[in-house]
Scaffold this active site. Structure first.
Site, PDB file in Angstrom:
ATOM      1  N   SER A  94       0.803  -1.231   0.000  1.00 33.92           N
ATOM      2  CA  SER A  94       0.000   0.000   0.000  1.00 33.92           C
ATOM      3  C   SER A  94       0.834   1.278   0.000  1.00 33.92           C
ATOM      4  O   SER A  94       0.307   2.360  -0.238  1.00 33.92           O
ATOM      5  CB  SER A  94      -0.937   0.004   1.210  1.00 33.92           C
ATOM      6  OG  SER A  94      -0.224   0.331   2.387  1.00 33.92           O
ATOM      7  N   ASP A 147     -23.232   0.077   5.253  1.00 32.66           N
ATOM      8  CA  ASP A 147     -22.498   0.026   3.986  1.00 32.66           C
ATOM      9  C   ASP A 147     -23.480   0.422   2.900  1.00 32.66           C
ATOM     10  O   ASP A 147     -24.377  -0.346   2.560  1.00 32.66           O
ATOM     11  CB  ASP A 147     -21.924  -1.375   3.723  1.00 32.66           C
ATOM     12  CG  ASP A 147     -20.983  -1.385   2.510  1.00 32.66           C
ATOM     13  OD1 ASP A 147     -21.227  -0.610   1.568  1.00 32.66           O
ATOM     14  OD2 ASP A 147     -20.004  -2.153   2.519  1.00 32.66           O
ATOM     15  N   ARG A 199      -8.485   2.870   6.873  1.00 36.67           N
ATOM     16  CA  ARG A 199      -7.474   3.794   6.371  1.00 36.67           C
ATOM     17  C   ARG A 199      -7.551   5.038   7.232  1.00 36.67           C
ATOM     18  O   ARG A 199      -8.643   5.431   7.665  1.00 36.67           O
ATOM     19  CB  ARG A 199      -7.724   4.176   4.904  1.00 36.67           C
ATOM     20  CG  ARG A 199      -7.341   3.105   3.885  1.00 36.67           C
ATOM     21  CD  ARG A 199      -5.835   2.922   3.764  1.00 36.67           C
ATOM     22  NE  ARG A 199      -5.449   1.924   2.773  1.00 36.67           N
ATOM     23  CZ  ARG A 199      -5.207   0.641   3.043  1.00 36.67           C
ATOM     24  NH1 ARG A 199      -5.313   0.187   4.274  1.00 36.67           N
ATOM     25  NH2 ARG A 199      -4.844  -0.188   2.086  1.00 36.67           N
ATOM     26  N   ASP A 214      -5.152   2.017  14.234  1.00 40.14           N
ATOM     27  CA  ASP A 214      -4.118   1.291  13.495  1.00 40.14           C
ATOM     28  C   ASP A 214      -3.729   2.089  12.251  1.00 40.14           C
ATOM     29  O   ASP A 214      -2.600   1.987  11.787  1.00 40.14           O
ATOM     30  CB  ASP A 214      -4.658  -0.094  13.085  1.00 40.14           C
ATOM     31  CG  ASP A 214      -3.619  -0.914  12.342  1.00 40.14           C
ATOM     32  OD1 ASP A 214      -2.498  -1.066  12.871  1.00 40.14           O
ATOM     33  OD2 ASP A 214      -3.914  -1.400  11.221  1.00 40.14           O
ATOM     34  N   GLU A 254       0.365   8.680   6.786  1.00 38.14           N
ATOM     35  CA  GLU A 254       1.413   7.713   7.146  1.00 38.14           C
ATOM     36  C   GLU A 254       2.570   7.865   6.162  1.00 38.14           C
ATOM     37  O   GLU A 254       2.329   8.073   4.969  1.00 38.14           O
ATOM     38  CB  GLU A 254       0.858   6.282   7.052  1.00 38.14           C
ATOM     39  CG  GLU A 254      -0.196   5.973   8.101  1.00 38.14           C
ATOM     40  CD  GLU A 254      -0.816   4.585   7.887  1.00 38.14           C
ATOM     41  OE1 GLU A 254      -0.300   3.800   7.074  1.00 38.14           O
ATOM     42  OE2 GLU A 254      -1.825   4.301   8.525  1.00 38.14           O
ATOM     43  N   HIS A 270      -0.348   0.451  11.538  1.00 35.47           N
ATOM     44  CA  HIS A 270      -0.991  -0.096  10.329  1.00 35.47           C
ATOM     45  C   HIS A 270      -0.575  -1.564  10.123  1.00 35.47           C
ATOM     46  O   HIS A 270      -0.019  -1.919   9.094  1.00 35.47           O
ATOM     47  CB  HIS A 270      -0.624   0.756   9.096  1.00 35.47           C
ATOM     48  CG  HIS A 270      -1.473   0.486   7.903  1.00 35.47           C
ATOM     49  ND1 HIS A 270      -1.697   1.409   6.917  1.00 35.47           N
ATOM     50  CD2 HIS A 270      -2.168  -0.623   7.514  1.00 35.47           C
ATOM     51  CE1 HIS A 270      -2.462   0.900   5.977  1.00 35.47           C
ATOM     52  NE2 HIS A 270      -2.764  -0.351   6.315  1.00 35.47           N
ATOM     53  N   GLY A 274      -3.583  -6.040   9.448  1.00 38.43           N
ATOM     54  CA  GLY A 274      -3.622  -7.126   8.462  1.00 38.43           C
ATOM     55  C   GLY A 274      -2.316  -7.901   8.381  1.00 38.43           C
ATOM     56  O   GLY A 274      -2.108  -8.684   7.457  1.00 38.43           O
ATOM     57  N   TYR A 275      -1.423  -7.697   9.359  1.00 40.52           N
ATOM     58  CA  TYR A 275      -0.067  -8.243   9.242  1.00 40.52           C
ATOM     59  C   TYR A 275       0.124  -9.622   9.869  1.00 40.52           C
ATOM     60  O   TYR A 275       1.221  -9.939  10.323  1.00 40.52           O
ATOM     61  CB  TYR A 275       0.933  -7.273   9.874  1.00 40.52           C
ATOM     62  CG  TYR A 275       1.554  -6.320   8.862  1.00 40.52           C
ATOM     63  CD1 TYR A 275       0.905  -6.003   7.682  1.00 40.52           C
ATOM     64  CD2 TYR A 275       2.795  -5.741   9.092  1.00 40.52           C
ATOM     65  CE1 TYR A 275       1.470  -5.131   6.767  1.00 40.52           C
ATOM     66  CE2 TYR A 275       3.374  -4.868   8.186  1.00 40.52           C
ATOM     67  CZ  TYR A 275       2.701  -4.571   7.026  1.00 40.52           C
ATOM     68  OH  TYR A 275       3.280  -3.712   6.116  1.00 40.52           O
TER      69      TYR A 275
END
Ligand SMILES: NC(=O)C1=CN([C@@H]2O[C@H](COP(=O)(O)OP(=O)(O)OC[C@H]3O[C@@H](n4cnc5c(N)ncnc54)[C@H](O)[C@@H]3O)[C@@H](O)[C@H]2O)C=CC1
Ligand SMILES: O=C(O)C(=O)[C@H](O)COP(=O)(O)O
Length: 378
Positions: free
Chosen positions: A46, A147, A205, A229, A234, A251, A254-255
């Protein structure tokens, strides 16, 4: 032979892509047009903005992003230039969901609320939002979803209903166009509606929350509890936010190791389809073995299980200490260093769970996380 340029933070990039050509690993944050000129395939994360500035005049024919989000890709330019692209949609959804659960478990009063009829509000019903709703409802929680693009059936709420929830978790993509732009969805006026009885988590984000307005809100009385996060700008984040948020991470929701490898394999498979090549399976077995006392309540079992595999407080501590030690001249290097050197974190999904009995709570947990439940007493 293809020339393949890959971000050095894409795990197994050399192993997975060497069968297709020469792989060169690069620093995605500083990647420039000159480096891309001779590449046929570009694999990014990203931190690389992929647009005309980067690709114009190059021979890149395939761009893969090992990420779920794609706000760093100029899709209009890629489509107009007939450059194929692939994403790793859903690869890290489990990782983000487990991060959110860890965040909630780190705040026991909110965990208790959710197990006592409180409400989890989810913004965005894509891969992450759906999986979070699946897990939360499987655990018996009350859920509402906002949503505007997707039908979330019985969970459908309007935005304000979701923002009235006990815990609010953001999982929409970042957009500044279209009918429902999500940029600064949490604007000053919406942040003003939140209070200290609420937990707000942003693992989407940074730009989904107006960070300047957030700082102002967190300096006022009755401020919500915030887990961040993702940050605006960034890696050069608004550092004044750090002392006023309850959990700060760089961030990395998702790691998980599993999520990152899944993302790499998805790109490898997409490139193989494009080139009409065969690939071999990459087996990612979860060999984690966990133990749980079968007498614990469901809430305590979730908390024990989640914190057993991931302690979000350790990420928060590393974040604060890296920021304290950071050289003021280094810009956001400390933030990227934390991400580059992130410790291996495995997912709960598919692990083996040993217990001394098979209770309803344990069966429920096993179903939520596809755990292999092993009764030690039998
Ligand atoms: N912190 C991290 O490490 C990670 C962050 N992400 C971020 O989380 C986002 C969600 O991930 P996925 O679910 O995999 O993506 P996805 O693309 O499957 O889902 C995104 C959802 O957001 C919805 N959406 C778009 N605009 C919206 C709005 N204004 N309000 C509410 N919903 C809106 C879309 O309709 C879609 O259902 C990604 O776009 C990415 O930016 C994803 C993975 C890891
Ligand atoms: O998948 C996404 O979207 C993410 O936010 C990634 O997990 C972020 O990781 P990097 O691509 O920035 O390493």
């Amino acid at each position: 032979m293809l020339n393949i340029l890959a971000d050095q933070n894409i795990p197994l990039a050399s192993e997975l892509f060497t069968p297709f050509g020469n792989v060169t690993l690069v620093d995605g944050r500083s990647l420039g047009a000159a480096q891309v000129q001779g590449a046929d395939v570009l694999l990014v994360r990203s931190v690389t903005r992929v647009d005309e500035c980067l690709l114009s005049g190059s021979k890149v024919q395939f761009v893969g992003s090992a990420t779920a989000g794609y706000d760093h890709l100029d899709l209009t330019y890629l489509q107009g230039s007939k450059i194929l692209y692939a994403l790793a949609s859903g690869a890290n959804a489990e990782s983000v969901v487990e991060y959110v659960l860890a965040a909630i478990c780190s705040q026991p009063s909110f965990l208790e609320k959710l197990f006592a009829g409180g409400k989890l509000g989810v913004v965005g019903y894509g891969h992450v939002g759906r999986r979070l709703v699946e897990v939360a409802t499987c655990l018996g929680m009350n859920v509402g979803v906002y949503d505007p693009y997707v039908d979330s059936g019985a969970y459908t709420n309007d935005l304000q209903q979701v923002l009235n929830s006990d815990v609010i978790s953001l999982h929409c993509e970042l957009t500044d166009h279209g009918r429902f732009p999500s940029k600064h969805l949490l604007s000053k006026s919406r942040l003003d509606t939140l209070g200290n009885h609420q937990l707000l988590i942003n693992a989407a984000r940074g730009g989904v929350i107006d960070n300047v307005a957030l700082l102002d809100r967190l300096q006022q009385p009755n401020a919500p509890v915030v887990v961040l996060d993702c940050w605006e700008n960034e890696p050069s984040i608004h550092q004044q936010l750090v002392p006023v948020v309850t959990i700060a991470t760089p961030h990395i929701a998702g790691y998980s190791y599993d999520g990152k490898v899944r993302g790499s394999v998805m790109l490898r498979d997409a490139l193989a389809r494009h080139l009409a090549c065969q690939t071999s399976d990459v087996l990612l077995a979860n060999d984690l073995c966990l133990n749980l006392d079968s007498r614990l309540s469901l809430a305590m079992s979730v908390s024990n299980l989640v914190t057993n595999i991931y302690r979000i407080e350790s990420d928060d501590a590393r974040f604060r200490s890296a920021l304290a030690d950071a050289d003021s001249e280094s810009g956001g290097r400390w933030f990227d260093d934390l991400r580059r050197n992130y410790p291996t974190r495995r997912e709960l999904l598919g692990a083996r769970l040993f217990a001394d009995a098979r209770t309803d709570s344990l069966n429920q947990l096993a179903q939520c996380f596809k755990l292999q439940l092993i009764d030690r007493s039998s």
